[in-house]
Write an enzyme that holds these catalytic residues in place. Structure first.
Site, PDB file in Angstrom:
ATOM      1  N   TYR A   1       0.850  -1.194   0.000  1.00 55.67           N
ATOM      2  CA  TYR A   1       0.000   0.000   0.000  1.00 55.67           C
ATOM      3  C   TYR A   1       0.885   1.242   0.000  1.00 55.67           C
ATOM      4  O   TYR A   1       1.806   1.364   0.828  1.00 55.67           O
ATOM      5  CB  TYR A   1      -0.916  -0.003   1.227  1.00 55.67           C
ATOM      6  CG  TYR A   1      -1.566   1.330   1.518  1.00 55.67           C
ATOM      7  CD1 TYR A   1      -2.610   1.809   0.716  1.00 55.67           C
ATOM      8  CD2 TYR A   1      -1.142   2.127   2.583  1.00 55.67           C
ATOM      9  CE1 TYR A   1      -3.204   3.026   0.969  1.00 55.67           C
ATOM     10  CE2 TYR A   1      -1.732   3.349   2.848  1.00 55.67           C
ATOM     11  CZ  TYR A   1      -2.761   3.802   2.047  1.00 55.67           C
ATOM     12  OH  TYR A   1      -3.339   5.020   2.293  1.00 55.67           O
ATOM     13  N   SER A   2       0.639   2.156  -0.935  1.00 58.56           N
ATOM     14  CA  SER A   2       1.330   3.440  -1.013  1.00 58.56           C
ATOM     15  C   SER A   2       2.839   3.218  -1.121  1.00 58.56           C
ATOM     16  O   SER A   2       3.319   2.609  -2.091  1.00 58.56           O
ATOM     17  CB  SER A   2       0.955   4.313   0.176  1.00 58.56           C
ATOM     18  OG  SER A   2       1.315   5.659  -0.044  1.00 58.56           O
ATOM     19  N   GLU A   3       3.632   3.675  -0.148  1.00 58.70           N
ATOM     20  CA  GLU A   3       5.070   3.447  -0.216  1.00 58.70           C
ATOM     21  C   GLU A   3       5.395   1.956  -0.272  1.00 58.70           C
ATOM     22  O   GLU A   3       6.331   1.535  -0.952  1.00 58.70           O
ATOM     23  CB  GLU A   3       5.770   4.071   0.992  1.00 58.70           C
ATOM     24  CG  GLU A   3       7.286   3.945   0.929  1.00 58.70           C
ATOM     25  CD  GLU A   3       7.968   4.211   2.266  1.00 58.70           C
ATOM     26  OE1 GLU A   3       8.700   5.205   2.345  1.00 58.70           O
ATOM     27  OE2 GLU A   3       7.766   3.414   3.212  1.00 58.70           O
TER      28      GLU A   3
ATOM     29  N   PHE B   1      -2.042  -1.366  -3.755  1.00 62.94           N
ATOM     30  CA  PHE B   1      -3.072  -0.448  -3.290  1.00 62.94           C
ATOM     31  C   PHE B   1      -2.517   0.971  -3.291  1.00 62.94           C
ATOM     32  O   PHE B   1      -1.533   1.257  -2.607  1.00 62.94           O
ATOM     33  CB  PHE B   1      -3.523  -0.809  -1.869  1.00 62.94           C
ATOM     34  CG  PHE B   1      -4.300  -2.083  -1.757  1.00 62.94           C
ATOM     35  CD1 PHE B   1      -5.694  -2.070  -1.763  1.00 62.94           C
ATOM     36  CD2 PHE B   1      -3.652  -3.300  -1.632  1.00 62.94           C
ATOM     37  CE1 PHE B   1      -6.413  -3.249  -1.649  1.00 62.94           C
ATOM     38  CE2 PHE B   1      -4.363  -4.484  -1.517  1.00 62.94           C
ATOM     39  CZ  PHE B   1      -5.748  -4.457  -1.525  1.00 62.94           C
TER      40      PHE B   1
END
Length: 243
Positions: A122-124, A155
């Site tokens: 997710y993200s990073e 994500f």
């Protein structure tokens, strides 16, 4: 950890998930502590600057650049200062070092706790997961070590770093491609949507699924959306003979 998607995938034994923290302690921006839940917090890449001295998250979102393409927006954002984005700035003191430490950390977990069929970020975390996949592909080409992962779920992701860990990978600048099947869970209201699309664009379009939960930079939680996403993941695992 009982997030709705975890429960959905466990309900019929589609997947059993193994969770890890990043190796670097993180500190949420002032006023956002409740949003991230109870600490401690972790990330994968050390920030280039001390976080308390940087601009706050809302300011970064408001200043997110516009462009004709996702790649144009990412280039403009990189020029505007990498402290705005969750990847290290090329040439900075922490860029190659911190990214390599993150990959070494993940390879260690893979060796000790694996094998794993897929990877989720997710993200990073999605940026690092995608970077790891490209690194696995390069390692196979140079050293003949077979990649472990057969698929990936991203994500609200961002484009990965190249195997040399000195720049981000953009589809209109390179032929590098993530070749395993991928599922990209995006939110059409995500102010960082360009990052997610830039990641999607460097994946094999024949096996890249795009799923819009129609919200922001968050994980889908409502029952119907989670069930629909679960079915997409099931189809992907079935196509790989993992079910």
């Amino acid at each position: 950890f009982q997030a709705p998607l975890v429960k959905e995938l466990r309900s019929d034994e589609t997947a059993e998930l193994y969770f890890i923290n990043g190796p670097v302690e993180a500190f949420p921006p002032e006023g956002f502590e409740e949003y991230f839940g109870q600490g401690p917090y972790f990330r994968f890449i050390r920030p280039v600057e001390v976080e308390k001295g940087g601009s706050d998250v809302l300011e970064r979102i408001r200043n997110f650049p516009k462009g004709l393409t996702a790649e144009d927006q990412m280039r403009e954002l990189m020029r505007g200062g990498i402290s705005s984005v969750p990847v290290p700035k090329p040439g900075t003191i922490h860029s190659n070092e911190s990214a390599q430490e993150a990959l070494d950390y993940l390879y260690g977990i893979m060796e000790e706790e694996g094998p794993f069929d897929g990877i989720i970020g997710y993200s990073e975390g999605a940026t690092i997961a995608a970077t790891l996949i490209l690194h696995e592909q390069r390692r196979f080409e140079t050293d003949g070590i077979p990649p472990m992962f057969k698929c990936a779920l991203f994500f609200a992701g961002w484009p990965p770093m190249n195997p040399e860990l000195d720049t981000i990978v953009l589809a209109d600048e390179t032929d590098l491609t993530i070749t395993i099947p991928t599922c990209h869970i995006i939110g059409s209201l995500d102010p960082y949507l360009a990052g997610s699309m830039a990641l999607y664009n460097i994946c094999d379009m024949d096996t890249a699924y795009l799923f819009d939960h129609a919200k922001g930079h968050t994980l889908p939680r409502d029952k119907d959306t989670v069930r629909e996403l679960g079915d997409i993941i099931r189809n992907m695992t079935l196509s790989l003979g993992m079910a």
